[in-house]
Design a protein around this motif. Structure first.
Motif, PDB file in Angstrom:
ATOM      1  N   ASN A  90       1.324  11.634 -10.084  1.00 36.01           N
ATOM      2  CA  ASN A  90       0.752  12.980  -9.944  1.00 36.01           C
ATOM      3  C   ASN A  90       1.817  14.045 -10.188  1.00 36.01           C
ATOM      4  OD1 ASN A  90      -1.867  12.164  -9.452  1.00 36.01           O
ATOM      5  ND2 ASN A  90      -1.588  12.090  -7.227  1.00 36.01           N
ATOM      6  N   GLN A  91       3.027  13.827  -9.703  1.00 26.18           N
ATOM      7  CA  GLN A  91       4.116  14.776  -9.948  1.00 26.18           C
ATOM      8  C   GLN A  91       4.437  14.842 -11.435  1.00 26.18           C
ATOM      9  OE1 GLN A  91       7.376  13.471  -7.514  1.00 26.18           O
ATOM     10  NE2 GLN A  91       6.472  14.266  -5.611  1.00 26.18           N
ATOM     11  N   ALA A  92       4.419  13.680 -12.105  1.00 27.09           N
ATOM     12  CA  ALA A  92       4.687  13.660 -13.547  1.00 27.09           C
ATOM     13  C   ALA A  92       3.592  14.410 -14.304  1.00 27.09           C
ATOM     14  CB  ALA A  92       4.792  12.227 -14.039  1.00 27.09           C
ATOM     15  N   ILE A  93       2.353  14.239 -13.896  1.00 28.10           N
ATOM     16  CA  ILE A  93       1.234  14.945 -14.550  1.00 28.10           C
ATOM     17  C   ILE A  93       1.405  16.443 -14.367  1.00 28.10           C
ATOM     18  CG2 ILE A  93      -1.248  15.385 -14.409  1.00 28.10           C
ATOM     19  CD1 ILE A  93      -1.617  12.386 -13.828  1.00 28.10           C
ATOM     20  N   THR A  94       1.751  16.845 -13.155  1.00 28.13           N
ATOM     21  CA  THR A  94       1.950  18.271 -12.875  1.00 28.13           C
ATOM     22  C   THR A  94       3.083  18.832 -13.732  1.00 28.13           C
ATOM     23  OG1 THR A  94       1.186  17.923 -10.615  1.00 28.13           O
ATOM     24  CG2 THR A  94       2.379  19.950 -11.043  1.00 28.13           C
ATOM     25  N   ALA A  95       4.184  18.093 -13.811  1.00 28.53           N
ATOM     26  CA  ALA A  95       5.333  18.545 -14.616  1.00 28.53           C
ATOM     27  C   ALA A  95       4.945  18.653 -16.093  1.00 28.53           C
ATOM     28  CB  ALA A  95       6.503  17.602 -14.425  1.00 28.53           C
ATOM     29  N   LEU A  96       4.218  17.674 -16.608  1.00 19.32           N
ATOM     30  CA  LEU A  96       3.786  17.718 -18.007  1.00 19.32           C
ATOM     31  C   LEU A  96       2.832  18.877 -18.263  1.00 19.32           C
ATOM     32  CD1 LEU A  96       3.304  13.926 -18.798  1.00 19.32           C
ATOM     33  CD2 LEU A  96       5.011  15.461 -19.782  1.00 19.32           C
ATOM     34  N   MET A  97       1.926  19.119 -17.318  1.00 21.98           N
ATOM     35  CA  MET A  97       0.996  20.244 -17.490  1.00 21.98           C
ATOM     36  C   MET A  97       1.767  21.562 -17.549  1.00 21.98           C
ATOM     37  SD  MET A  97      -2.244  19.100 -15.138  1.00 21.98           S
ATOM     38  CE  MET A  97      -2.976  20.705 -15.196  1.00 21.98           C
ATOM     39  N   LYS A  98       2.758  21.723 -16.688  1.00 25.96           N
ATOM     40  CA  LYS A  98       3.575  22.940 -16.712  1.00 25.96           C
ATOM     41  C   LYS A  98       4.304  23.063 -18.048  1.00 25.96           C
ATOM     42  CE  LYS A  98       4.481  23.344 -11.760  1.00 25.96           C
ATOM     43  NZ  LYS A  98       5.519  23.280 -10.704  1.00 25.96           N
ATOM     44  N   PHE A  99       4.869  21.936 -18.514  1.00 23.65           N
ATOM     45  CA  PHE A  99       5.583  21.938 -19.792  1.00 23.65           C
ATOM     46  C   PHE A  99       4.656  22.336 -20.930  1.00 23.65           C
ATOM     47  CE2 PHE A  99       6.764  19.668 -23.672  1.00 23.65           C
ATOM     48  CZ  PHE A  99       8.038  20.154 -23.887  1.00 23.65           C
ATOM     49  N   LEU A 138       0.841  -1.200   0.000  1.00 25.13           N
ATOM     50  CA  LEU A 138       0.000   0.000   0.000  1.00 25.13           C
ATOM     51  C   LEU A 138       0.876   1.250   0.000  1.00 25.13           C
ATOM     52  CD1 LEU A 138      -3.025   0.668   0.110  1.00 25.13           C
ATOM     53  CD2 LEU A 138      -2.797   0.841   2.587  1.00 25.13           C
ATOM     54  N   LYS A 139       1.933   1.217   0.781  1.00 24.47           N
ATOM     55  CA  LYS A 139       2.865   2.346   0.847  1.00 24.47           C
ATOM     56  C   LYS A 139       3.525   2.548  -0.520  1.00 24.47           C
ATOM     57  CE  LYS A 139       7.078   3.818   3.212  1.00 24.47           C
ATOM     58  NZ  LYS A 139       8.129   3.404   4.143  1.00 24.47           N
ATOM     59  N   VAL A 140       3.974   1.458  -1.138  1.00 31.24           N
ATOM     60  CA  VAL A 140       4.599   1.540  -2.460  1.00 31.24           C
ATOM     61  C   VAL A 140       3.603   2.062  -3.487  1.00 31.24           C
ATOM     62  CG1 VAL A 140       5.583   0.144  -4.329  1.00 31.24           C
ATOM     63  CG2 VAL A 140       6.329  -0.218  -1.974  1.00 31.24           C
ATOM     64  N   ASP A 141       2.367   1.590  -3.426  1.00 33.11           N
ATOM     65  CA  ASP A 141       1.329   2.064  -4.349  1.00 33.11           C
ATOM     66  C   ASP A 141       1.088   3.558  -4.168  1.00 33.11           C
ATOM     67  OD1 ASP A 141       1.085  -0.490  -5.303  1.00 33.11           O
ATOM     68  OD2 ASP A 141      -0.811  -0.927  -4.269  1.00 33.11           O
ATOM     69  N   GLN A 142       1.043   4.017  -2.941  1.00 31.57           N
ATOM     70  CA  GLN A 142       0.819   5.434  -2.681  1.00 31.57           C
ATOM     71  C   GLN A 142       1.982   6.262  -3.219  1.00 31.57           C
ATOM     72  OE1 GLN A 142      -2.054   6.808  -1.520  1.00 31.57           O
ATOM     73  NE2 GLN A 142      -1.066   8.721  -2.109  1.00 31.57           N
ATOM     74  N   GLU A 143       3.197   5.748  -3.037  1.00 29.60           N
ATOM     75  CA  GLU A 143       4.373   6.449  -3.578  1.00 29.60           C
ATOM     76  C   GLU A 143       4.297   6.511  -5.106  1.00 29.60           C
ATOM     77  OE1 GLU A 143       7.693   4.293  -1.981  1.00 29.60           O
ATOM     78  OE2 GLU A 143       7.461   5.188   0.018  1.00 29.60           O
ATOM     79  N   ALA A 144       3.819   5.416  -5.728  1.00 28.29           N
ATOM     80  CA  ALA A 144       3.677   5.395  -7.189  1.00 28.29           C
ATOM     81  C   ALA A 144       2.629   6.413  -7.633  1.00 28.29           C
ATOM     82  CB  ALA A 144       3.296   4.000  -7.660  1.00 28.29           C
ATOM     83  N   ILE A 145       1.534   6.503  -6.898  1.00 37.12           N
ATOM     84  CA  ILE A 145       0.489   7.484  -7.229  1.00 37.12           C
ATOM     85  C   ILE A 145       1.048   8.892  -7.111  1.00 37.12           C
ATOM     86  CG2 ILE A 145      -1.699   8.469  -6.425  1.00 37.12           C
ATOM     87  CD1 ILE A 145      -2.555   5.598  -5.710  1.00 37.12           C
ATOM     88  N   ASP A 146       1.804   9.143  -6.055  1.00 35.11           N
ATOM     89  CA  ASP A 146       2.412  10.466  -5.874  1.00 35.11           C
ATOM     90  C   ASP A 146       3.357  10.782  -7.040  1.00 35.11           C
ATOM     91  OD1 ASP A 146       1.018  10.728  -3.523  1.00 35.11           O
ATOM     92  OD2 ASP A 146       2.720  10.187  -2.230  1.00 35.11           O
TER      93      ASP A 146
END
Length: 133
Positions: A93-102, A82-90
């Motif tokens: 989400n960071q990748a989505i944010t970075a792509l949106m900024k780009f 569950l912890k690993v899954d949450q880290e993957a989700i985070d």
């Protein structure tokens, strides 16, 4: 002499009664011995069943301890996953944010690449096209 005969009769009756009482006592003793024998056998059976049940209880306790350890291990594994899954989700989400900024920085529209408008039908879409063979 009548007294002697009466005394003799009383003595004989008393001896007969004593003999009958002795036979009754012997019969009661024999019956009691048989009862004691049956009860001793029953006691052995019950002790055997008690030992068997105690053994089963010990086995059950051991199995319960094993199951508890197994369950706790599985829970730890689940919590780690569950912890690993949450880290993957985070990370996603960071990748989505970075792509949106780009995309915004480079003024690229944020349309999904998979959106395909498909063919535009001017005729009834439920009707199959006519074939010319």
């Amino acid at each position: 002499e009548a007294e002697d005969i009466a005394h003799r009769d009383r003595c004989q009756n008393a001896e007969g009664k004593n003999a009958n009482d002795m036979e009754d006592i012997k019969a009661a003793q024999e019956k009691t011995k048989q009862t004691i024998g049956r009860l001793e056998d029953k006691e052995k059976d019950i002790k055997s069943k008690i030992e068997e049940l105690e053994s089963q209880m010990e086995d059950t306790k051991k199995k319960m301890e094993e199951r508890l350890k197994l369950r706790n291990g599985e829970r730890e594994d689940f919590e780690e996953a569950l912890k690993v899954d949450q880290e993957a989700i985070d990370s996603v989400n960071q990748a989505i944010t970075a792509l949106m900024k780009f995309y915004k920085k480079n003024k690229i529209p944020l349309n999904l690449a998979q959106e395909d408008p498909g063919p535009k039908y001017t005729v009834d879409p439920d009707k199959a096209p006519e074939l010319e063979w």
